[in-house]
Design a protein around this motif. Structure first.
Motif, short mmCIF file in Angstrom:
data_model
loop_
_atom_site.label_atom_id
_atom_site.label_comp_id
_atom_site.label_asym_id
_atom_site.label_seq_id
_atom_site.Cartn_x
_atom_site.Cartn_y
_atom_site.Cartn_z
N GLU A 1 -10.74 89.41 8.08
CA GLU A 1 -11.60 90.16 7.18
C GLU A 1 -11.92 91.54 7.76
N THR A 2 -12.16 91.59 9.06
CA THR A 2 -12.47 92.87 9.71
C THR A 2 -11.27 93.80 9.70
N GLN A 3 -10.10 93.26 10.00
CA GLN A 3 -8.90 94.09 10.07
C GLN A 3 -8.50 94.66 8.72
N THR A 4 -8.63 93.85 7.67
CA THR A 4 -8.07 94.23 6.37
C THR A 4 -9.12 94.56 5.31
N ASP A 5 -10.38 94.42 5.64
CA ASP A 5 -11.48 94.73 4.71
C ASP A 5 -11.39 93.88 3.44
N ILE A 6 -11.15 92.58 3.62
CA ILE A 6 -11.17 91.66 2.49
C ILE A 6 -12.23 90.60 2.76
N THR A 7 -12.52 89.80 1.74
CA THR A 7 -13.41 88.65 1.89
C THR A 7 -12.60 87.39 1.63
N VAL A 8 -12.68 86.44 2.53
CA VAL A 8 -11.98 85.17 2.38
C VAL A 8 -12.99 84.08 2.04
N ASP A 9 -12.79 83.40 0.94
CA ASP A 9 -13.69 82.34 0.50
C ASP A 9 -13.14 80.98 0.88
N THR A 10 -14.02 80.09 1.33
CA THR A 10 -13.65 78.70 1.60
C THR A 10 -13.94 77.86 0.37
N LEU A 11 -12.91 77.20 -0.15
CA LEU A 11 -13.04 76.41 -1.37
C LEU A 11 -13.51 74.99 -1.09
N GLY A 12 -13.30 74.53 0.12
CA GLY A 12 -13.71 73.18 0.48
C GLY A 12 -12.90 72.65 1.64
N VAL A 13 -13.30 71.49 2.12
CA VAL A 13 -12.63 70.82 3.23
C VAL A 13 -12.11 69.47 2.74
N VAL A 14 -10.87 69.17 3.08
CA VAL A 14 -10.29 67.87 2.75
C VAL A 14 -10.22 67.07 4.05
N ALA A 15 -11.16 66.17 4.24
CA ALA A 15 -11.12 65.28 5.41
C ALA A 15 -10.01 64.27 5.15
N ASN A 16 -8.98 64.32 5.98
CA ASN A 16 -7.74 63.58 5.70
C ASN A 16 -7.58 62.39 6.64
N ARG A 17 -6.93 61.34 6.11
CA ARG A 17 -6.65 60.12 6.88
C ARG A 17 -7.92 59.50 7.43
N VAL A 18 -8.95 59.47 6.61
CA VAL A 18 -10.25 58.94 7.02
C VAL A 18 -10.18 57.43 7.17
N GLU A 19 -10.77 56.93 8.25
CA GLU A 19 -10.91 55.49 8.46
C GLU A 19 -12.39 55.15 8.57
N THR A 20 -12.69 53.92 8.92
CA THR A 20 -14.09 53.48 8.94
C THR A 20 -14.55 53.28 10.37
#
Length: 299
Positions: free
Chosen positions: A210-229
């Motif tokens: 973001e600093t180098q290119t003067d853009i804003t990056v948005d996080t859409l969400g996190v996919v917790a993968n291969r979840v066990e118990t």
């Protein structure tokens, strides 16, 4: 939170930590969006071509030029990305190619040429370009060279509701190019302690970009993968919820069918829609539609 759309929604699925199931998540999110009636273009930016293989397009990995490598590194080829698009029953695909193994080096040279031309580094741009395959000073404009995929996608984006980019499993110019083109990231992560460092590096990388290119990056969400118990899984899920307090966290449980679908060149929706994890991916797709302002799907 994603910003309002001007053109299709663009998403980069990214995490530099290997073994997170990043490509499986990318394919199945794209499959879920397709299942909801969205027109999807899938871009395999990984030189290893895992998504190309996982969509049953391995022959395309060895196809003759021009390839995605040329589109990204040769300004005269930029508008030819449409020629690379391959039909798949669930989505259109821009496959990776063996030539992409040279892309990181080429884009690094291009970025140095941009900085040298701007006077930020004391190197002769012509001398730098002599080390490249396609890059020349006259094909690089601006203070960086991370906009090549962004420019290429502009030629085809009007045909799609979503563009999903599967990034390489490392941080470098290729990944930065994918994130610059999309401005939105979806983060797959394992529920294990090593993910903490990976997420910290991701946040640092986004800040630097973001600093180098003067853009804003948005996080859409996190996919917790291969979840066990296990206790570690529960602890990490709580950590994800705390670090990404403003973003959704989805849980994808371990299912053999996900790997079998990958081997069959399909998403879970085409391979076996009865598998329970399809509901999770549909939830992700529904939330992406909400974030990007798409209307509800009607029967």
């Amino acid at each position: 939170m994603a910003t309002s759309r001007s053109g299709p929604a663009r998403i980069c699925v990214t995490n530099a930590k290997g073994g997170t199931g990043k490509t499986t998540v990318a394919i199945n999110v794209a499959g879920a969006l397709s299942e909801r009636g969205r027109d999807v273009l899938f871009v395999d930016l990984d030189p290893q071509g895992n998504a190309t293989e996982g969509l049953g397009l391995l022959e395309e990995f060895d196809s003759a030029p021009p390839t995605l490598f040329d589109v990204l590194t040769d300004g005269d080829q930029r508008d030819r990305i449409g020629d690379l698009i391959v039909d798949h029953p669930e989505m259109d695909v821009v496959p990776s190619n063996i030539d992409m193994l040279q892309a990181e080096r080429e884009l690094t040279i291009a970025d140095l040429v941009a900085r040298a031309t701007a006077g930020d580094v004391d190197i002769d741009p012509e001398a730098l370009s002599s080390l490249a395959v396609n890059v020349t000073p006259d094909t690089v404009t601006g203070g960086h060279a991370l906009d090549t995929l962004d420019e290429a996608l502009a030629a085809v984006e009007d045909d799609y509701d979503y563009i999903v980019v599967d990034s390489p499993p490392f941080y470098g110019k290729l990944t930065d190019t994918g994130i610059f083109a999309t401005r939105n990231i979806l983060v797959p992560a394992l529920t294990e302690a090593s993910s903490e460092r990976a997420i910290e590096l991701l946040i640092d990388q986004m800040t630097a970009l973001e600093t180098q290119t003067d853009i804003t990056v948005d996080t859409l969400g996190v996919v917790a993968n291969r979840v066990e118990t296990t206790g570690e899984d529960e602890t990490m899920l709580e950590w994800f919820e705390a670090v990404f307090a403003d973003d959704p966290v989805w849980e994808v449980r371990k299912r053999v069918a996900l790997q079998r679908a990958f081997s069959a060149g399909q998403s879970l929706f085409a391979y076996d829609p009865s598998v329970d994890m399809t509901e999770v991916f549909l939830d992700i797709a529904e939330d992406l539609d909400r974030q990007f302002g798409y209307a509800e799907v009607t029967a």
